[in-house]
Design an enzyme around this catalytic site. Sequence first.
Site, PDB file in Angstrom:
ATOM      1  N   GLU A  82       0.813  -1.222   0.000  1.00 12.86           N
ATOM      2  CA  GLU A  82       0.000   0.000   0.000  1.00 12.86           C
ATOM      3  C   GLU A  82       0.849   1.277   0.000  1.00 12.86           C
ATOM      4  O   GLU A  82       0.586   2.217   0.739  1.00 12.86           O
ATOM      5  CB  GLU A  82      -0.946   0.005   1.213  1.00 12.86           C
ATOM      6  CG  GLU A  82      -1.724  -1.262   1.419  1.00 12.86           C
ATOM      7  CD  GLU A  82      -2.454  -1.741   0.170  1.00 12.86           C
ATOM      8  OE1 GLU A  82      -2.680  -0.930  -0.740  1.00 12.86           O
ATOM      9  OE2 GLU A  82      -2.783  -2.932   0.099  1.00 12.86           O
ATOM     10  N   GLY A  83       1.857   1.309  -0.861  1.00  9.70           N
ATOM     11  CA  GLY A  83       2.808   2.414  -0.860  1.00  9.70           C
ATOM     12  C   GLY A  83       3.925   2.077   0.093  1.00  9.70           C
ATOM     13  O   GLY A  83       3.719   1.968   1.308  1.00  9.70           O
TER      14      GLY A  83
END
Length: 535
Positions: free
Chosen positions: A410-411
Amino acid sequence: MSYAAPIADMRFALEACADLWRLRERYPDLDADLLSAILEGAGALAADTLAPINRSGDRAGVILGGDVVVAAQGFREAYEAFKAGGWQGLAADPVYGGQGLPRAVALAVMETVHSANMSFGLLPMLTLTAIEAIEQHGAPDQKKLYLEKLISGEWTGTMNLTEPQAGSDLGALTTKAVPQADGSYAITGQKIFITWGEHDLAPNIIHLVLARIEGAPAGSKGISMFIVPKYRDEDGSRNAVRCIGVEEKMGIHASPTCTMAYEGATGWLIGEENRGLAAMFTMMNAARLNVGMEGVAVAEAAYQKALAYARDRKQGGALIIEHPDIRRMLTTMRAKIQAGRAICYACAVAADAGDKAREDLLTPLAKAWCTDLGVEVASLGVQIHGGMGFVEEGGAAQFYRDARIAPIYEGTNGIQAIDLYGRKLLSDRGDAMRALIADTRAIASAHPRLAGAADALERATDHMLSAAREDALTGASAYLALAGDVAGAMLWAEGLQRTPNPRQSALLNFYCESVLTRAEARVAEIRIGAAALCV
């Protein structure tokens, strides 16, 4: 694997550190008895149903036959138990069958799930992101069609963002959406790294897919989001989306990480054309907090296993728990877990309270600081096991392998540091961070190390705001680490002010002396500048 939910530590972090009960007016049906029943029920599910299949699922993995993914043995029964308990919809809208409880309570439940079985926990976690996106961005008919079945757990959801040529650079995606006469779109393209993108645990999977409508602007401004069900809404026929590969991964072996092929699949626009990133960030922020909780959860599981081993294993004629260095490592594990737990729960309570500034500030800390601690604590667990930690038979290695994905999800954590600097610090010229520093100073009288760390964070903040962009980005990860160090201690100290607890106080004192004493070194690292980089 043996796991027992640390309910006393969880409740202290939730009620005292995160100040759950400031939400009483918003959530009048929640009281201490209900909270206790929820956490004990979730703990029982985790201990009795999910933990026993964690190791076997890791060893067996999943099977891809044709375009069908068969989950590991026991996962179907576990998912049925999870679904029957209504756990998926704790924080969802009651209009669609949810229970309308604070997301902080749902997050605490997910801690127990991820501790017991991270591979399993990723399935309801991704469904949660789909629920939040449809709740916030879906049209009324989409909410009516999808939310009840997602919230009940009858269907599951996914997030389809990444493509082979476009990792975190979503503006480079090439999946296309062609408008159809009936208002739908034909979706064509390939997505990779799709967690639980295909499985046999639910009769339908609802994919939320980023794609570009023909003629849309280039880059991120031309991205839209689409709902693409595995089985079509109108007639229940199989949609033109299939899994064409499952990754062989370092960890989370029982969670299928799929390559998905969209071959003219029927999809429906969610939200506005070319505004897909707004819906994506709704999903992403929900996922980032939950991934941060995964870091804490796997760390807790690693700690429990290491503690049990230390109490049983003899070395030099004594149990190894009697050795000071073993006790030091175990205390470090527990202290960092509790600080991370406080950060995650406080972020969720801020979201529940509508405190957007504090939620936005804590989200990158929760995601990055807490997933880094998951890897660190799992590594200490391997060390405590010694040679048995390095072989699969010992069981400690799985926690390290599983935890290692969370700083990437997620990043990556480097992206979280950039986000903290670029989207948070610069956007308000440090106001939210200075509010956190002020809160830290207000509570620091009983903890002198905390006052010094607050001073260090203020100096670091001044540097980040005044430095050239490349110099600030060079120090961004160290800045996030310092902010997390301080935030965890501040929230913990606030909790002790609300609810004195001798054991928690002793643990915080250890944290302050072992973690916060490094604050000045963090500042030096933050200031090192881009000119020092040698590659």
